[in-house]
Every structure is written in C-alpha cells, then in structure tokens.
Design a protein around this motif. Structure first.
Motif, PDB file in Angstrom:
ATOM      1  N   THR A  20     -12.458   5.683  -6.803  1.00 27.07           N
ATOM      2  CA  THR A  20     -12.021   5.359  -5.442  1.00 27.07           C
ATOM      3  C   THR A  20     -13.024   5.896  -4.426  1.00 27.07           C
ATOM      4  N   SER A  65     -11.477   7.095  -1.763  1.00 27.12           N
ATOM      5  CA  SER A  65     -10.490   7.875  -1.028  1.00 27.12           C
ATOM      6  C   SER A  65     -10.754   9.370  -1.176  1.00 27.12           C
ATOM      7  N   GLY A 113      -2.694   8.403   4.356  1.00 28.18           N
ATOM      8  CA  GLY A 113      -2.282   7.060   4.753  1.00 28.18           C
ATOM      9  C   GLY A 113      -0.844   6.715   4.404  1.00 28.18           C
ATOM     10  N   ARG A 114      -0.431   7.049   3.173  1.00 28.73           N
ATOM     11  CA  ARG A 114       0.929   6.683   2.749  1.00 28.73           C
ATOM     12  C   ARG A 114       1.992   7.456   3.527  1.00 28.73           C
ATOM     13  N   GLU A 137       2.520   5.414   6.477  1.00 33.23           N
ATOM     14  CA  GLU A 137       3.351   4.265   6.080  1.00 33.23           C
ATOM     15  C   GLU A 137       4.810   4.679   5.970  1.00 33.23           C
ATOM     16  N   PHE A 141      -0.828  -3.326  -0.182  1.00 36.29           N
ATOM     17  CA  PHE A 141      -1.466  -2.259  -0.952  1.00 36.29           C
ATOM     18  C   PHE A 141      -0.350  -1.573  -1.744  1.00 36.29           C
ATOM     19  N   THR A 181       0.768   1.500  -2.245  1.00 36.19           N
ATOM     20  CA  THR A 181       1.657   2.457  -1.560  1.00 36.19           C
ATOM     21  C   THR A 181       2.447   1.759  -0.451  1.00 36.19           C
ATOM     22  N   ARG A 199       2.043  -7.185   9.314  1.00 40.62           N
ATOM     23  CA  ARG A 199       1.032  -6.169   8.959  1.00 40.62           C
ATOM     24  C   ARG A 199      -0.270  -6.866   8.570  1.00 40.62           C
ATOM     25  N   GLU A 202      -4.041  -5.922   7.033  1.00 36.71           N
ATOM     26  CA  GLU A 202      -4.800  -4.841   6.399  1.00 36.71           C
ATOM     27  C   GLU A 202      -6.285  -5.143   6.522  1.00 36.71           C
ATOM     28  N   ASP A 235      -3.273  -1.894   9.403  1.00 33.06           N
ATOM     29  CA  ASP A 235      -3.676  -0.840   8.469  1.00 33.06           C
ATOM     30  C   ASP A 235      -5.188  -0.738   8.584  1.00 33.06           C
ATOM     31  N   SER A 255      -5.613   5.743   6.640  1.00 33.45           N
ATOM     32  CA  SER A 255      -5.890   6.854   5.746  1.00 33.45           C
ATOM     33  C   SER A 255      -7.247   7.377   6.147  1.00 33.45           C
ATOM     34  N   ARG A 281      -8.787   9.567   4.630  1.00 37.66           N
ATOM     35  CA  ARG A 281      -9.515   9.755   3.376  1.00 37.66           C
ATOM     36  C   ARG A 281     -10.534   8.632   3.184  1.00 37.66           C
ATOM     37  N   MET A 289     -11.366   1.861 -11.651  1.00 37.87           N
ATOM     38  CA  MET A 289      -9.901   1.856 -11.536  1.00 37.87           C
ATOM     39  C   MET A 289      -9.348   0.485 -11.887  1.00 37.87           C
ATOM     40  N   ARG A 306     -12.039  -2.249 -10.580  1.00 31.81           N
ATOM     41  CA  ARG A 306     -12.676  -1.892  -9.313  1.00 31.81           C
ATOM     42  C   ARG A 306     -13.652  -0.743  -9.519  1.00 31.81           C
TER      43      ARG A 306
HETATM   44  N1  F0G Z   1      -3.703   1.500   2.923  1.00 32.64           N
HETATM   45  C1  F0G Z   1      -4.802   1.094   2.286  1.00 32.64           C
HETATM   46  C2  F0G Z   1      -5.428  -0.217   2.638  1.00 32.64           C
HETATM   47  C3  F0G Z   1      -5.381   1.907   1.289  1.00 32.64           C
HETATM   48  O1  F0G Z   1      -6.466   1.497   0.663  1.00 32.64           O
HETATM   49  C4  F0G Z   1      -4.769   3.153   0.983  1.00 32.64           C
HETATM   50  C5  F0G Z   1      -5.311   4.006  -0.070  1.00 32.64           C
HETATM   51  C6  F0G Z   1      -3.619   3.527   1.682  1.00 32.64           C
HETATM   52  C7  F0G Z   1      -3.101   2.672   2.649  1.00 32.64           C
HETATM   53  C8  F0G Z   1      -2.907   4.824   1.405  1.00 32.64           C
HETATM   54  O2  F0G Z   1      -3.671   5.883   1.866  1.00 32.64           O
HETATM   55  O3  F0G Z   1      -4.208   7.223  -0.199  1.00 32.64           O
HETATM   56  O4  F0G Z   1      -4.418   8.213   2.095  1.00 32.64           O
HETATM   57  O5  F0G Z   1      -2.197   7.751   1.122  1.00 32.64           O
HETATM   58  N2  F0G Z   1      -6.173   3.654  -0.914  1.00 32.64           N
HETATM   59  C9  F0G Z   1      -6.745   4.464  -1.974  1.00 32.64           C
HETATM   60  C10 F0G Z   1      -7.563   3.615  -2.912  1.00 32.64           C
HETATM   61  C11 F0G Z   1      -5.754   5.285  -2.715  1.00 32.64           C
HETATM   62  O6  F0G Z   1      -8.043   4.172  -3.901  1.00 32.64           O
HETATM   63  O7  F0G Z   1      -7.819   2.437  -2.664  1.00 32.64           O
HETATM   64  P1  F0G Z   1      -3.611   7.352   1.176  1.00 32.64           P
END
Ligand code: F0G
Length: 493
Positions: A69, A71, A119-120, A123, A143, A145, A199, A201, A234, A274, A276, A398, A422
C-alpha cells in the motif's frame, strides 16, 4: 519554515531525454535509507505459508519491496520531519492544530476542520451522522472501509460508474467518472429522502486508481443542486486525481495543481481524507464551509476520536500533516508516483502482461483473471497471484478481488467485479531499478503462469476478511513454482 515551490508552477515538471529512452527522473534526493532484505526463495515460500497465503500477515523482515500500500508508507519530506520538532503538546488549543487548520483552509479552501485518526474514522463519523437504515448512497465506486462503514448504520452502496470503468484495457482518461443518467435514474427510483449524499472518490482506488474529470464532477454537482443532495468527496487520493486532470483534461492544462485541488473541493459540501495517503503522514480529517454540517459532526469527533484539536493524532503527526497537505500542491511531489506507475504499466502492457490501462494512481494493477484464466474466481485468482508473485520476487503486493469482497446471506462469495494484484507505488520510496526488477519478475511469472493454482479459506473472519483471513493452496502449486524458479534462476535470489 521554507516553503517548497515547484520550479514552474503551471508546467509539468518532466525532464526530456533527447538521445536515450524517455524515463521518469526523480526530482528529490535520498538522504535517509533503510536496508532491505531479499531472502532466498525457499524462505519466501515458508514465510507466505506461515502467513496463511495472505500478504497482510507477512513480516517486513521477509519482504524485499513492500508494495502492499501507499497508506502511511509514502516518504516524508525533510520539511515534514523538521516540522515535527516544533510540535506544540497540548490536549486543547494546540498551536499545531491551528497551523493544520490554516493549511486545510489554504489547500482545500474549507473553513471548518475536524481531525480524525485516519480515513475510516472520518467515514465512521460522517456515515454515523447522515445514514439511516435503508438509505442509498450513490458513488463512482466503493472502497472496502467505505462499504463496511456505510452498511454499519444500515445503508446500501449504489455504484453508478460508466461503461468504461471496469474495462481492463482502455484509453479512457477518466474511468472514475459517475454516469450522470444512472445518477438521475437512481434519484427518481429511491427519492431524495433516501439519499443523504452522493460520494465521489478521487483516483478511484479499487478499479485501479482511476480519476474523474472536473467536467463530470460539475455535472454531478448540478444534479445534486437540483435535488438539494449533499456532495461528499473522498479526497484520500486527491493529489493524483488533480495531476491526472492537469494531464488529461484540456481546460486544466495551464492550471496549477493548487487551483485544480481548490476546484474539486469547491464543488464538494464535505471533504474527507486519509492523511496516510494524501499527505504522507498518519491521520485524517473532515472539512467543510457549512457550519451546520460542522456542528452535526463535531460531537461525534469528541465521542469517537478525541478532543477537537487532536482527534486521535499526536501533535507531531498534526504538524507533518500540515506540511504534507501543502506539498500536495507541488506537482514535483505528487507526480512522482503516477510517473513511475505509468512506466511500469506501459512496460508490462508492451510485454503482454495483462494490466489495467490507462495507468492510474496509487499503484500498478495486474489483471489476475487475464493472467490466470485457468483459476476460477471462486479460487481467488488475485490472492493466488499475489502469493505467487511474492514467492518468486520477495515483492509484497495486495489482493484486490474476491477475497476483499464479502459473502451473500446464503454464504456464497460475492464475486468481485475485478480481480487485481495491486502493486502500490508509495510516493518517492522506490528507485527505477527496483521498478525494473518488478517488471522483470512479473514477465517471468507470466511465462510460467500455468504453474499457479488457486487458494481456499482456512480461517475467515466475519468483517473485512482480507486483513486477517488465512488461506491454503488448492494443490502443491507453490512448491512446483519454486522448483521452476530454482531451475531458471539457479543460486540467484
Ligand atoms: N478512502 C480511500 C479511497 C482509501 O484508499 C482508504 C484507504 C480509505 C478511505 C481509508 O483510509 O486507511 O486511513 O482508514 N486505503 C488504504 C489502501 C488502506 O491501502 O488503499 P484509512
């Protein structure tokens, strides 16, 4: 602190080669390094067996290139690391938070900001506040989560992507677009009262990091306005989406990334992300210009995340996030990963390896159904390909296919639209020679693809099963694959 500015704010920072092959050139230098391990193939086979053929359960001790990832794994800039030293430790009223608020205002153009630990969590707060049992949420694509958190309060996702979205081979520049006619029909079918928001993304993750266009977003906004429905963005991969808009949408060729980011956010009522992903540091958040929306969400932040000036993050992360958000406006920073992905995708495509095109954001996406037509979807071809690729390369990707999906009420797998391996390209982490190694090993695996078999669940958790589920191969194919590797590569790793 010194502000990072790109050399030419409105032109794409690509270095041209006159004599040699056109390759992406890194516009950064490496100043801190981490040694990597590339273990012998028999140790890699043992490691993936111990991990239940699930790449999430591997230790990085056993991983050469970690492409699981982006992330939390993008490289931080020197400015980000430096900012952590001036963090202001305080439960409430921290100056670090004030600096972050300022950065959010500058980059996303939103006055009100709520921090969340990732991010989650953002959400969780938004969906908890706005979704009631039986509500329908239209979106370009879910996505993992997102879907889980929408279903928690009883909502249902409705994906209204265009006919291009799921095509593996395509030259469509915006496979992440929403189909406007489908959106109108959906509103007619369910009624406005059942649709709390639409939503969108950015760089739609699960279909290969594919962007939407501003033109499409404007049309979605128009429909939302007609029906007084909120538009939620998102923005976890918003930098990449902005980069693709600049590259692929004629009207935005001469705009800066900062202007494109603002245009996307101005079209949204609520933006969440997110950190991250978007700003190379832990954390997340929600922002808006609507004080009523802010008021509706703020108590939930206190309840689930922490006080309004930290939201589950450390002040050091908050400082680095502020700097990281500003760096998202810098094309030399956000273009590095998409350029490396493009390089890998185009090489694999030319070599006949089935790969999602056009190249998107986040990573290179290998089409496991095309790679392993002999493995039925019920035996998880994307999971099998992920494990096989790890065994022969030490590279951790992944699974983004049926293992990342769920079962229906009768217990049958809901087969995923796409079966993808991926290979994430975290920002400014890998070198081009490492990318070439990935391309080389994948081509070898493609030539030997018949050796790869399927997987079956041995332990299957009820929620988000792909994270901790354990699988076993349906035959001794991993041993046969290792034997062929040893035959061809001898003592080489
Ligand atoms: N939305 C999107 C588009 C994401 O790609 C992710 C996370 C999240 C929400 C949730 O964010 O992990 O900070 O809680 N994507 C990571 C991935 C996990 O590997 O694609 P998070």
């Amino acid at each position: 602190m010194k502000k990072n500015t790109s050399p030419a704010a409105h032109d794409s920072p690509v270095i041209k080669f006159i004599v040699g092959e056109q390759i992406p050139v890194e516009l950064h230098k490496v100043r801190i390094v981490q040694k990597l391990n590339l273990k012998p193939v028999n140790e890699r086979l043992r490691a993936i067996q111990d991990a239940g053929f699930n790449s999430f359960l591997l230790s990085t001790q056993d991983v050469f290139l970690d492409m699981l990832t982006d992330s939390g794994t993008n490289a931080m800039s020197d400015q980000q690391v430096a900012s952590m030293l001036v963090a202001d430790d305080a439960y409430a009223g921290s100056q670090s938070f004030e600096r972050l608020q300022k950065a959010v205002k500058e980059v996303f153009g939103k006055k009100y900001f709520l921090p969340a630990h990732q991010g989650r969590a953002a959400e969780h707060i938004i969906f908890h506040a706005f979704i009631r049992q039986g509500d329908v949420i239209p979106m370009n694509y879910h996505f993992t989560t997102t879907k889980a958190h929408i279903e928690l309060p009883g909502g249902v996702i409705e994906e209204i992507f265009t006919s291009e979205a799921l095509k593996i081979k395509s030259s469509h520049p915006f496979k992440g677009n929403i189909d406007i006619e489908k959106l109108k029909k959906l509103i007619k079918k369910h009624g406005v009262d059942r649709i709390p928001f639409v939503r969108m993304e950015a760089s739609t993750n699960l279909i290969g990091g594919q962007p939407f266009s501003i033109e499409n977003m404007r049309q979605v906004r128009k429909v939302c306005d007609q029906h007084k429905i909120m538009l939620v963005l998102d923005a976890s991969l918003i930098g990449e989406n902005a980069y693709f808009i600049k590259q692929r949408e004629a009207a935005f060729k001469k705009k800066s990334i900062a202007e494109i980011l603002r245009t996307m956010c101005d079209l949204s009522d609520l933006v969440y992300f997110s950190s991250r992903k978007v700003s190379s540091t832990r954390g997340g958040g929600i922002c808006t210009n609507d004080v009523h929306l802010y008021d509706k969400l703020k108590d939930l932040v206190i309840l689930f995340e922490g006080f309004l000036t930290y939201g589950g993050m450390s002040v050091r992360e908050i400082e680095a996030m502020a700097v990281g958000l500003r760096e998202t406006q810098d094309e030399t920073c956000i273009s590095q990963s998409p350029q490396f992905i493009k390089y890998l995708v185009e090489h694999l495509d030319a070599a006949g390896v089935p790969v999602v095109t056009p190249a998107g954001g986040l990573g290179c996406h290998i089409d496991a159904k095309g790679f392993l037509p002999h493995v039925p979807q019920t035996e998880y071809p994307a999971g099998a390909l992920t494990a096989a690729f790890y065994i022969i390369s030490g590279v951790r990707g992944m699974e983004r296919g049926t293992i990342s999906s769920v079962r229906d009420v009768s217990g049958k797998d809901i087969l995923a639209d796409m079966e993808l391996l991926r290979l994430a390209m975290p920002r400014r982490v890998f070198t081009l020679s490492q990318v070439k190694y990935v391309a080389d090993r994948l081509q070898w695996l493609h030539k030997n693809r018949k050796l790869i078999g399927g997987l079956q669940f041995e332990y299957e958790p009820a929620v988000l099963r792909f994270f901790t589920g354990r699988l076993t191969p349906t035959s001794d194919w991993p041993q046969k694959l290792m034997a062929k590797f040893k035959k061809d590569f001898g003592n080489s790793l």
